[in-house]
Design a protein around this motif. Sequence first.
Motif, PDB file in Angstrom:
ATOM      1  N   LEU A 350      38.412  31.960  39.997  1.00 44.32           N
ATOM      2  CA  LEU A 350      38.457  32.527  38.647  1.00 44.32           C
ATOM      3  C   LEU A 350      37.054  32.593  38.039  1.00 44.32           C
ATOM      4  O   LEU A 350      36.685  33.581  37.407  1.00 44.32           O
ATOM      5  CB  LEU A 350      39.382  31.697  37.758  1.00 44.32           C
ATOM      6  N   VAL A 351      36.274  31.544  38.252  1.00 42.16           N
ATOM      7  CA  VAL A 351      34.914  31.499  37.708  1.00 42.16           C
ATOM      8  C   VAL A 351      34.039  32.584  38.324  1.00 42.16           C
ATOM      9  O   VAL A 351      33.191  33.171  37.641  1.00 42.16           O
ATOM     10  CB  VAL A 351      34.299  30.095  37.914  1.00 42.16           C
ATOM     11  N   ASP A 352      34.244  32.881  39.588  1.00 43.15           N
ATOM     12  CA  ASP A 352      33.482  33.969  40.219  1.00 43.15           C
ATOM     13  C   ASP A 352      33.734  35.290  39.494  1.00 43.15           C
ATOM     14  O   ASP A 352      32.816  36.090  39.294  1.00 43.15           O
ATOM     15  CB  ASP A 352      33.861  34.106  41.698  1.00 43.15           C
ATOM     16  N   TYR A 353      34.985  35.525  39.101  1.00 43.51           N
ATOM     17  CA  TYR A 353      35.306  36.747  38.346  1.00 43.51           C
ATOM     18  C   TYR A 353      34.692  36.693  36.946  1.00 43.51           C
ATOM     19  O   TYR A 353      34.199  37.699  36.434  1.00 43.51           O
ATOM     20  CB  TYR A 353      36.825  36.920  38.238  1.00 43.51           C
ATOM     21  N   ILE A 354      34.743  35.526  36.312  1.00 43.82           N
ATOM     22  CA  ILE A 354      34.166  35.387  34.979  1.00 43.82           C
ATOM     23  C   ILE A 354      32.672  35.691  34.997  1.00 43.82           C
ATOM     24  O   ILE A 354      32.150  36.410  34.138  1.00 43.82           O
ATOM     25  CB  ILE A 354      34.405  33.958  34.432  1.00 43.82           C
ATOM     26  N   LEU A 355      31.993  35.184  35.998  1.00 48.54           N
ATOM     27  CA  LEU A 355      30.541  35.329  36.064  1.00 48.54           C
ATOM     28  C   LEU A 355      30.095  36.681  36.595  1.00 48.54           C
ATOM     29  O   LEU A 355      29.158  37.287  36.069  1.00 48.54           O
ATOM     30  CB  LEU A 355      29.948  34.225  36.942  1.00 48.54           C
ATOM     31  N   TYR A 356      30.746  37.138  37.672  1.00 46.61           N
ATOM     32  CA  TYR A 356      30.241  38.311  38.387  1.00 46.61           C
ATOM     33  C   TYR A 356      31.239  39.467  38.460  1.00 46.61           C
ATOM     34  O   TYR A 356      30.949  40.481  39.089  1.00 46.61           O
ATOM     35  CB  TYR A 356      29.860  37.922  39.826  1.00 46.61           C
ATOM     36  N   GLY A 357      32.396  39.309  37.826  1.00 47.83           N
ATOM     37  CA  GLY A 357      33.465  40.273  37.971  1.00 47.83           C
ATOM     38  C   GLY A 357      33.119  41.679  37.519  1.00 47.83           C
ATOM     39  O   GLY A 357      32.246  41.888  36.668  1.00 47.83           O
ATOM     40  N   PRO A 358      33.810  42.668  38.088  1.00 54.92           N
ATOM     41  CA  PRO A 358      33.617  44.061  37.680  1.00 54.92           C
ATOM     42  C   PRO A 358      34.164  44.300  36.280  1.00 54.92           C
ATOM     43  O   PRO A 358      34.906  43.475  35.733  1.00 54.92           O
ATOM     44  CB  PRO A 358      34.407  44.842  38.734  1.00 54.92           C
ATOM     45  N   LEU A 359      33.810  45.447  35.725  1.00 53.40           N
ATOM     46  CA  LEU A 359      34.198  45.804  34.363  1.00 53.40           C
ATOM     47  C   LEU A 359      35.713  45.745  34.160  1.00 53.40           C
ATOM     48  O   LEU A 359      36.195  45.469  33.066  1.00 53.40           O
ATOM     49  CB  LEU A 359      33.679  47.213  34.049  1.00 53.40           C
ATOM     50  N   ARG A 360      36.448  45.964  35.217  1.00 55.98           N
ATOM     51  CA  ARG A 360      37.912  45.964  35.135  1.00 55.98           C
ATOM     52  C   ARG A 360      38.447  44.611  34.669  1.00 55.98           C
ATOM     53  O   ARG A 360      39.489  44.540  34.007  1.00 55.98           O
ATOM     54  CB  ARG A 360      38.490  46.314  36.507  1.00 55.98           C
ATOM     55  N   TYR A 361      37.766  43.543  35.042  1.00 53.62           N
ATOM     56  CA  TYR A 361      38.253  42.196  34.728  1.00 53.62           C
ATOM     57  C   TYR A 361      37.386  41.442  33.724  1.00 53.62           C
ATOM     58  O   TYR A 361      37.869  40.511  33.073  1.00 53.62           O
ATOM     59  CB  TYR A 361      38.363  41.367  36.011  1.00 53.62           C
ATOM     60  N   SER A 362      36.131  41.773  33.629  1.00 54.03           N
ATOM     61  CA  SER A 362      35.222  41.089  32.711  1.00 54.03           C
ATOM     62  C   SER A 362      34.455  42.137  31.913  1.00 54.03           C
ATOM     63  O   SER A 362      33.590  42.810  32.464  1.00 54.03           O
ATOM     64  CB  SER A 362      34.240  40.206  33.491  1.00 54.03           C
ATOM     65  N   PHE A 363      34.776  42.272  30.637  1.00 52.43           N
ATOM     66  CA  PHE A 363      34.183  43.357  29.854  1.00 52.43           C
ATOM     67  C   PHE A 363      33.867  42.912  28.430  1.00 52.43           C
ATOM     68  O   PHE A 363      34.417  41.906  27.969  1.00 52.43           O
ATOM     69  CB  PHE A 363      35.123  44.572  29.841  1.00 52.43           C
ATOM     70  N   PRO A 364      32.959  43.608  27.732  1.00 49.04           N
ATOM     71  CA  PRO A 364      32.192  44.786  28.166  1.00 49.04           C
ATOM     72  C   PRO A 364      31.119  44.466  29.209  1.00 49.04           C
ATOM     73  O   PRO A 364      30.558  45.353  29.816  1.00 49.04           O
ATOM     74  CB  PRO A 364      31.557  45.291  26.874  1.00 49.04           C
ATOM     75  N   VAL A 365      30.834  43.162  29.395  1.00 49.92           N
ATOM     76  CA  VAL A 365      29.932  42.716  30.459  1.00 49.92           C
ATOM     77  C   VAL A 365      30.488  41.416  31.028  1.00 49.92           C
ATOM     78  O   VAL A 365      31.269  40.724  30.366  1.00 49.92           O
ATOM     79  CB  VAL A 365      28.492  42.462  29.949  1.00 49.92           C
ATOM     80  N   ASN A 366      30.104  41.084  32.263  1.00 49.63           N
ATOM     81  CA  ASN A 366      30.467  39.786  32.778  1.00 49.63           C
ATOM     82  C   ASN A 366      29.485  38.739  32.243  1.00 49.63           C
ATOM     83  O   ASN A 366      28.491  39.069  31.599  1.00 49.63           O
ATOM     84  CB  ASN A 366      30.541  39.769  34.310  1.00 49.63           C
ATOM     85  N   VAL A 367      29.762  37.487  32.513  1.00 42.54           N
ATOM     86  CA  VAL A 367      28.954  36.419  31.931  1.00 42.54           C
ATOM     87  C   VAL A 367      27.529  36.420  32.472  1.00 42.54           C
ATOM     88  O   VAL A 367      26.589  36.086  31.751  1.00 42.54           O
ATOM     89  CB  VAL A 367      29.635  35.041  32.146  1.00 42.54           C
ATOM     90  N   LYS A 368      27.348  36.780  33.737  1.00 45.42           N
ATOM     91  CA  LYS A 368      25.997  36.836  34.290  1.00 45.42           C
ATOM     92  C   LYS A 368      25.132  37.815  33.479  1.00 45.42           C
ATOM     93  O   LYS A 368      23.957  37.546  33.197  1.00 45.42           O
ATOM     94  CB  LYS A 368      26.064  37.278  35.753  1.00 45.42           C
ATOM     95  N   LYS A 369      25.715  38.941  33.089  1.00 48.43           N
ATOM     96  CA  LYS A 369      24.981  39.912  32.281  1.00 48.43           C
ATOM     97  C   LYS A 369      24.879  39.459  30.824  1.00 48.43           C
ATOM     98  O   LYS A 369      23.893  39.742  30.146  1.00 48.43           O
ATOM     99  CB  LYS A 369      25.653  41.288  32.370  1.00 48.43           C
ATOM    100  N   LEU A 370      25.902  38.771  30.361  1.00 43.86           N
ATOM    101  CA  LEU A 370      25.904  38.284  28.970  1.00 43.86           C
ATOM    102  C   LEU A 370      24.731  37.345  28.716  1.00 43.86           C
ATOM    103  O   LEU A 370      24.021  37.483  27.712  1.00 43.86           O
ATOM    104  CB  LEU A 370      27.213  37.544  28.677  1.00 43.86           C
ATOM    105  N   VAL A 371      24.513  36.399  29.631  1.00 42.19           N
ATOM    106  CA  VAL A 371      23.454  35.421  29.391  1.00 42.19           C
ATOM    107  C   VAL A 371      22.073  36.045  29.532  1.00 42.19           C
ATOM    108  O   VAL A 371      21.072  35.484  29.055  1.00 42.19           O
ATOM    109  CB  VAL A 371      23.590  34.218  30.349  1.00 42.19           C
TER     110      VAL A 371
END
Length: 373
Positions: A350-371
């Motif tokens: 689940l954390v992999d999706y939170i951090l690096y997930g595609p727009l379909r699952y983590s939006f408008p950006v994933n956490v890696k992009k957020l930070v």
Amino acid sequence: MRSQTSYLATMAYNSFSPTVFVFLIFLVCLLSYSVTEARLIPAMYVFGDSLVDAGNNNYLKYSFAKANFPHNGIDFPTKKPTGRFCNGKNAADLIAEKMGLPTIPPYLSMSSKSNKSSAQFLNGVNFASAASKILNDIDPQYPFSIPLEKQVDYYLAVHKDLVQGLGVSRAQNHLSKSMFLITTGNNDIYNYFDSLSNSTQQQYVSSLVHVFKEQVKRLYGYGARKFSITGVGVIGCTPSERNEQADRKCDEDVNRLAIKYNQALVSMLKNLTSEFRGINYSYFDGYSVMLNFIQKPTIHGFSEVKAACCGLGKLNADAPCLPFATYCSNRSDHLFWDRTHPTEAAHRKLVDYILYGPLRYSFPVNVKKLVAI
């Protein structure tokens, strides 16, 4: 690191030729840079329920929602129960790890210390509490969990200490670059059916989102700018809920209300950036990702997505993960650790999706992009 670098430089100068000396200084600087760069955020402040609780409920006298006993923690680094409802680390621990932070301690373990200082809050604080809800229906005289509003109250106390220790400007800079993780709403969805609420589902969802927004607004007013927010998962498909159904299938009434809440939450979040200047967020669609795990388990590395690893009876869900319960040896193959909580293996996915997930699952950006914003 500066004093350590000076010490190494002196030793190198006295022991080696100038060429080797220069190389060693370069190597030390490179290592220093790497350690600094590995830390992606200054701190992480965690709010929510048992999915991310790091042991706050251990300090609540009247709480029935505790996991400070075996077999919880069997795969934690210490091999001991910590108050986490998991065989090992939970999502908050794993995100902190990926951010280059140490494990974020529970707030009540820190506030109980007589020699506390603002320095202990610099890496972040975990305010999450098992059985916590968005709506506050806790008797203040006999608190068995910490509702979201109270968790934010605790954060305001931490904010005060940070300002006193760092000064207004440095504290604001520190907090604006830190991440605020919120994982809540699960117990509110369950509570709608358990309490036989007089509200319609739409009214209930609206009240949840309204209170949620008010707490985000309070956090924003005290420095928070980057939010990682998790929607409610497929909680009608936990072993506990399946165990209530004669056919052991998911409770679709619970799932439908979870979907309604998630939709209302997303709608509210989309308006945040226009309402609050400088705010950014990443929403994780945990419902869709968990549903993928359940519908296509082997693709995601699971062989058991219905029964709990630790428990008793049907689906190992007749009882919680108590010391006298049995537990599986193949914990990484199970989606659920106990009646309602994921295994560490599931948390990691689940954390992999939170951090690096595609727009379909983590939006408008994933956490890696957020930070990185």
